[in-house]
Design a protein around this motif. Structure first.
Motif, mmCIF file in Angstrom:
data_model
loop_
_atom_site.group_PDB
_atom_site.id
_atom_site.type_symbol
_atom_site.label_atom_id
_atom_site.label_comp_id
_atom_site.label_asym_id
_atom_site.label_seq_id
_atom_site.Cartn_x
_atom_site.Cartn_y
_atom_site.Cartn_z
ATOM 1 N N VAL A 1 10.724 -5.701 1.917
ATOM 2 C CA VAL A 1 9.705 -4.901 1.239
ATOM 3 C C VAL A 1 8.493 -4.778 2.158
ATOM 4 C CG1 VAL A 1 8.182 -4.725 -0.767
ATOM 5 C CG2 VAL A 1 10.509 -5.634 -1.034
ATOM 6 N N THR A 2 8.203 -3.554 2.579
ATOM 7 C CA THR A 2 7.063 -3.279 3.445
ATOM 8 C C THR A 2 5.887 -2.811 2.593
ATOM 9 O OG1 THR A 2 8.513 -2.626 5.262
ATOM 10 C CG2 THR A 2 6.221 -1.898 5.381
ATOM 11 N N PHE A 3 4.734 -3.433 2.768
ATOM 12 C CA PHE A 3 3.550 -3.064 2.004
ATOM 13 C C PHE A 3 2.788 -1.942 2.705
ATOM 14 C CE2 PHE A 3 4.438 -7.300 0.461
ATOM 15 C CZ PHE A 3 4.181 -7.189 -0.892
ATOM 16 N N SER A 4 2.358 -0.977 1.914
ATOM 17 C CA SER A 4 1.542 0.118 2.414
ATOM 18 C C SER A 4 0.234 0.163 1.635
ATOM 19 C CB SER A 4 2.283 1.454 2.249
ATOM 20 O OG SER A 4 1.423 2.537 2.567
ATOM 21 N N THR A 5 -0.868 0.410 2.337
ATOM 22 C CA THR A 5 -2.150 0.577 1.655
ATOM 23 C C THR A 5 -2.328 1.993 1.130
ATOM 24 O OG1 THR A 5 -3.172 0.954 3.818
ATOM 25 C CG2 THR A 5 -3.341 -1.271 2.902
ATOM 26 N N ASP A 6 -1.377 2.873 1.381
ATOM 27 C CA ASP A 6 -1.394 4.203 0.770
ATOM 28 C C ASP A 6 -1.087 4.079 -0.716
ATOM 29 O OD1 ASP A 6 -1.840 5.294 3.264
ATOM 30 O OD2 ASP A 6 0.269 5.773 3.609
ATOM 31 N N ALA A 7 -1.695 4.955 -1.502
ATOM 32 C CA ALA A 7 -1.394 4.990 -2.926
ATOM 33 C C ALA A 7 0.014 5.531 -3.141
ATOM 34 C CB ALA A 7 -2.402 5.871 -3.659
ATOM 35 N N VAL A 8 0.600 5.204 -4.289
ATOM 36 C CA VAL A 8 1.883 5.803 -4.617
ATOM 37 C C VAL A 8 1.742 7.306 -4.509
ATOM 38 C CG1 VAL A 8 2.652 3.912 -6.072
ATOM 39 C CG2 VAL A 8 1.371 5.782 -7.085
ATOM 40 N N PRO A 9 2.798 8.024 -4.158
ATOM 41 C CA PRO A 9 2.663 9.417 -3.723
ATOM 42 C C PRO A 9 1.979 10.359 -4.735
ATOM 43 C CG PRO A 9 4.807 8.559 -3.161
ATOM 44 C CD PRO A 9 4.154 7.541 -4.039
ATOM 45 N N ASN A 10 0.665 10.463 -4.605
ATOM 46 C CA ASN A 10 -0.142 11.426 -5.355
ATOM 47 C C ASN A 10 -1.492 11.524 -4.664
ATOM 48 O OD1 ASN A 10 -1.739 12.909 -7.107
ATOM 49 N ND2 ASN A 10 -0.824 12.029 -8.931
ATOM 50 N N PRO A 11 -1.679 12.481 -3.767
ATOM 51 C CA PRO A 11 -2.900 12.552 -2.954
ATOM 52 C C PRO A 11 -4.157 12.833 -3.740
ATOM 53 C CG PRO A 11 -1.583 14.521 -2.679
ATOM 54 C CD PRO A 11 -0.760 13.557 -3.476
ATOM 55 N N ASP A 12 -4.047 13.243 -5.009
ATOM 56 C CA ASP A 12 -5.221 13.585 -5.803
ATOM 57 C C ASP A 12 -5.795 12.401 -6.579
ATOM 58 O OD1 ASP A 12 -5.010 16.245 -4.990
ATOM 59 O OD2 ASP A 12 -3.541 16.657 -6.563
#
Length: 315
Positions: free
Chosen positions: A299-310
């Motif tokens: 499991v790779t952690f991303s600081t990006d939000a779950v896919p919703n740029p708004d």
């Protein structure tokens, strides 16, 4: 919600891997014991990216938050041993924020059933889902049934118990009265290169939360159900003991890779000719044993939000 559950010694010796491990090793032809190392090559282990939550998550089991609706879900769970398709669908997802690691399960089950209500009782006699979190020197196991009855345990590699300071923690100091610990050597796989583990049966993950929601009618065989969902929250602050001797960042940094396992165990078995081991998992283990961190998904952690740029991340 504070978890406090234990298993009997007899169960730990035979069936810690899951509630349906009711046959002794070697007696069930669907559960092979002649197992190579590693049971599953690393290249075949599943991988996943855990994005940041986009709004606060309420632990009620319903999985109706925008984060869960938008987060990527796992592939359909496969048979624990051989990796073939299973009769009912099961999926999981992971997300996180500054406070917690969150895990969700979607469990298809046409006749949702559960009987065990006492937290310290034999939850493994019901259908359940399970979550494992592995660190360098120890790993944590969590189980829950459709009634929300919980089992959890902490497993420390015996070779690391003194060296990494586990013995200096009062709640897992084996010399103290009230600390329940047995020597554990796996379930279906008895030749792990790291050897034995200390299994602490009364260790509670601090301030963890868990909830279940049922889409149907529990314990009613007269109608058909859709299944049930599970929602879990594990505070980063509670990982101190599990992570002893492990230098990873907690909470994780972007790009950090952890090992976690996600499985489901059933009291039913699909009819032949399907070779249903009654254990299903996100990534197969190659044998009847949930206690092999080397085959847990990456499991790779991303600081990006779950896919919703708004939508912005909520701290």
């Amino acid at each position: 919600m504070r978890f406090t559950t234990m298993r009997t010694l007899a169960f730990m010796l035979v069936a810690v891997a899951g509630p349906s491990a009711v046959a002794e090793d070697g007696l069930d032809p669907l559960k092979p014991t002649d197992i190579p190392w590693p049971p599953v090559p690393e290249a075949q282990v599943q991988r996943y990216t855990a994005f940041r939550a986009i709004a606060p998550i309420t632990i009620d089991g319903k999985l109706d938050e925008a984060t869960w609706q938008q987060a990527p879900r796992s592939p359909r769970f496969v048979d624990l041993i051989r990796g073939h398709r299973t009769v009912h669908e099961t999926r999981a997802a992971v997300t996180w924020d500054a406070q917690n690691l969150y895990v969700a399960y979607w469990v298809e089950e046409p006749f949702v059933s559960a009987k065990i209500t006492k937290r310290d009782d034999n939850v493994y006699n019901d259908n359940d889902v399970e979550f494992f979190l592995a660190f360098d020197n120890a790993y944590y196991e969590f189980e829950i049934n459709a009634l929300g009855t919980i089992y959890e345990g902490l497993f420390v590699w015996q070779s690391e118990y003194e060296k990494q300071g586990f013995s200096r923690e009062p709640e897992i100091d084996r010399s103290r009265d009230g600390v329940k610990c047995i020597s554990f050597n796996g379930v279906g796989f008895k030749n792990h290169p790291r050897g034995l583990r200390h299994a602490f049966l009364n260790w509670d993950y601090p301030n963890a939360q868990a909830a279940v929601a049922i889409d149907g009618t529990l314990n009613d065989g007269e109608d058909r159900d859709r299944g049930w969902t599970v929602e879990l929250a594990f505070p980063w602050s509670g990982m101190k003991i599990v992570a002893l001797g492990d230098e990873r960042a907690i909470p994780p940094n972007s790009g950090d890779i952890w090992r976690m396992d996600f499985s489901r165990f059933n009291q039913f078995r699909e009819a032949p000719p399907v070779r249903d081991s009654t254990g299903w998992a996100w990534s197969p283990h190659g044998c009847w044993d949930s206690h092999i961190p080397e085959v847990f998904p990456f499991v790779t952690f991303s600081t990006d939000a779950v896919p919703n740029p708004d939508v912005k991340i909520v701290e």
